[in-house]
Design an enzyme around this catalytic site. Structure first.
Site, PDB file in Angstrom:
ATOM      1  N   LYS A  85       0.853  -1.203   0.000  1.00  0.00           N
ATOM      2  CA  LYS A  85       0.000   0.000   0.000  1.00  0.00           C
ATOM      3  C   LYS A  85       0.884   1.246   0.000  1.00  0.00           C
ATOM      4  O   LYS A  85       1.895   1.290   0.732  1.00  0.00           O
ATOM      5  CB  LYS A  85      -0.868  -0.029   1.266  1.00  0.00           C
ATOM      6  CG  LYS A  85      -1.863   1.117   1.412  1.00  0.00           C
ATOM      7  CD  LYS A  85      -2.635   0.981   2.732  1.00  0.00           C
ATOM      8  CE  LYS A  85      -3.732   2.006   2.899  1.00  0.00           C
ATOM      9  NZ  LYS A  85      -4.464   1.845   4.193  1.00  0.00           N
ATOM     10  N   SER A 160      -9.552   1.634   3.528  1.00  0.00           N
ATOM     11  CA  SER A 160      -8.776   2.406   2.582  1.00  0.00           C
ATOM     12  C   SER A 160      -7.765   1.595   1.783  1.00  0.00           C
ATOM     13  O   SER A 160      -7.261   2.080   0.767  1.00  0.00           O
ATOM     14  CB  SER A 160      -8.016   3.513   3.324  1.00  0.00           C
ATOM     15  OG  SER A 160      -7.026   2.966   4.190  1.00  0.00           O
ATOM     16  N   SER A 184      -9.489  -0.524   7.761  1.00  0.00           N
ATOM     17  CA  SER A 184      -8.974  -0.271   6.409  1.00  0.00           C
ATOM     18  C   SER A 184      -8.312  -1.460   5.742  1.00  0.00           C
ATOM     19  O   SER A 184      -8.068  -1.424   4.527  1.00  0.00           O
ATOM     20  CB  SER A 184      -7.991   0.911   6.426  1.00  0.00           C
ATOM     21  OG  SER A 184      -8.678   2.117   6.542  1.00  0.00           O
TER      22      SER A 184
END
Lengths: 456, 66
Positions: A85, A160, A184
């Site tokens: 990420k 997220s 997330s």
């Protein structure tokens, strides 16, 4: 991987993959090039990666193949392709957090601590994955487009860690790193039909990541299954004891009332929860628990997360523009709270932790859905409190939690079930979730396989 | 005595919030500030409810110990 053989021979499982490497077929080069080819063919539609390291990854795969030929692999993840990420530093790459406020930053001089540990164990980083802006803003207000759900590209991924979850589900990589401040990792993993693991608070280092809320942030892993996550946990937390609990002695609790009181809870989630509980009753001792105190979690989470996020980003707010509208609203609320608000929330958090510790003395694992609905249209938005009702409590308490695929809804969209343990008992959580996912219906497994094959 | 113009001005809470947010670097309309003010008021009420619940819990615990 086949629907008959279950998850055992999924190439994305590091234990399976590295055994295959040891036998010479496939080689790390085959796997890395296969992933990069799938990304090249399909990521224009899914938007999971923000930047690739194609030449570097191919070179590292060749070196890994050489090590296997010489029977001296670098570690238990040698040749396993992963994604990161874009909240984590990777040496030589800018860490953008999908934010215009960060996109012109200089490349990171070092790897984040967990990236360093994975690379030392031989993992190959294919590239960086997209996310909701800085872990909490909108998915489409940053420099990179919002990721789409591999199960159906008209659907949202959740966030997220949207790109990480979608990339694993599409078979673009074996696993991906994510961060989880209120859900997330677990929310997008559930909506994309893969496993998302948030370890015990502080178990994995957050050094080298862009923080959102430093007391709620957790670093974790998204992989196809809980069983696959275990390989990463062994590398990232080598000192964490992994005793084998006799599964027949495990006591499961289900907070049925807390779940069923959820506003707008999907009937498909209700049905799958009932089916999952029935399945668990055949494997473990299962009781109901109340956990009424969790009603206070949303306000605690909102105040702590927003106030800390504002504190993190205050210097950039003063120095330059570039934050998206949704993120600015979030940060402005954080700026509006005063010290007394934050202290009251912190006291409330301590109270919740105490209550949960008392409750968990009577059982070992808590099981509840991960989200209250399956994936909606790509442009749909849920309120923060709504989407994190089942996940945020365990950022507040710091307990380990993993979501695994537990079924599909009437439209064939994946449903995730969440397993939560006591702090420090991360391996038990993964062991119980792994036992559960090994028993899910062949039909569900077949649908997951069909998604993987769609992006072959 | 107030002029007609002054008496027609809407009552805006002088809590310093707009100034505080501007100093922090936010460029917000009056409407945005009003939304944040309302949100903050709601949060403060929910924190108060939380405090009360915690006190009640402690009292119940103490009763249990006795």
């Amino acid at each position: 991987m086949s629907a008959d053989s279950g998850w055992e021979d999924d190439w994305r499982n590091p234990a399976f993959l590295t055994r295959a490497y040891e036998h010479g077929a496939p080689s790390p080069v085959d796997i890395a090039e296969g992933c990069l080819a799938r990304i090249a063919r399909h990521d224009a539609a899914l938007h999971t990666f923000t930047v690739l390291r194609s030449p570097e990854a191919q070179g590292e795969a060749a070196q890994s193949a050489t090590r296997y030929r010489e029977t001296r692999p670098a570690g238990p993840l040698d040749g396993v392709p992963i994604a990161v990420k874009d909240m984590f530093d990777v040496a030589g790459m800018a860490t953008c957090g999908n934010s215009f406020a960060f996109v012109q930053d200089s490349p990171a001089p070092h790897d984040a601590a967990v990236v360093h540990a994975l690379r030392a164990a031989g993992a190959i980083i294919l590239g960086k994955t997209t996310l909701y802006e800085l872990g909490t803003g909108d998915p489409d207000e940053g420099p990179f487009p919002a990721a789409r759900n591999p199960w159906d590209s008209t659907l949202a991924t959740g966030g997220s860690s949207s790109g990480s979850a979608a990339a694993v589900a599409a078979g673009f990589c074996a696993a991906a790193l994510g961060t989880d401040t209120g859900g997330s990792i677990r929310i997008p993993a559930a909506l994309c039909g893969v496993a998302g693991f948030k370890p015990s608070a502080g178990l994995l280092s957050a050094e080298g990541i862009i923080p959102l809320s430093w007391t709620l942030d957790h670093v974790g892993v998204i992989a196809p299954t809980a069983s696959a996550v275990v390989s990463f946990l062994h590398v990232l937390a080598p000192n964490l004891k992994a005793p084998r609990w006799p599964l027949r002695d495990i006591r499961i609790a289900v907070p049925a009332l807390f779940v069923h009181e959820t506003p707008d809870l999907s009937p498909d989630i209700v049905g799958n929860y009932g089916d999952s509980i029935a399945l668990l009753r055949g494997m473990f001792s299962v009781t109901e628990t109340s956990l009424a105190f969790l009603q206070h979690v949303p306000v605690i989470g909102e105040v702590i997360a927003r106030a800390e996020a504002y504190t993190v980003h205050e210097p950039r707010l003063r120095a330059r523009r570039g934050f998206g509208k949704a993120l600015l609203g979030y940060l402005a609320r954080g700026a509006a709270y005063d010290a007394a608000d934050y202290i009251k929330a912190a006291r409330g958090r301590a109270g919740i932790r105490d209550r949960m510790a008392q409750a968990m003395a009577d059982f070992d694992i808590l099981v509840l859905p991960t989200v209250s609905n399956t994936a909606g249209p790509a442009d749909s938005r849920l309120s923060d409190a709504h989407k994190t009702r089942f996940t945020r409590p365990f950022n507040i308490t710091g307990q380990p939690a993993v979501t695994v695929l537990s079924g599909v809804d009437r439209l064939g969209r994946p449903i995730g079930m969440q397993f939560v343990g006591r702090c420090g008992e991360d391996h038990l959580v993964l062991q119980v979730a792994g036992a559960f996912e090994a028993r899910i219906q062949t039909d569900t497994l077949g649908r997951s396989l069909a998604v993987l094959n769609r992006y072959a | 005595m107030k002029s007609a113009g002054e008496s027609a001005r809407p009552a805006v809470p002088d809590d310093g919030l707009a100034c505080r947010l501007a100093e922090a670097g936010f460029q917000l309309s009056e409407h945005d500030v009003e939304i944040i003010r309302a949100d903050r008021a709601s949060v403060k009420q929910r924190l108060q409810d939380l405090q009360s619940a915690l006190v009640a819990d402690f009292a119940a615990d103490a009763e249990g110990v006795r």
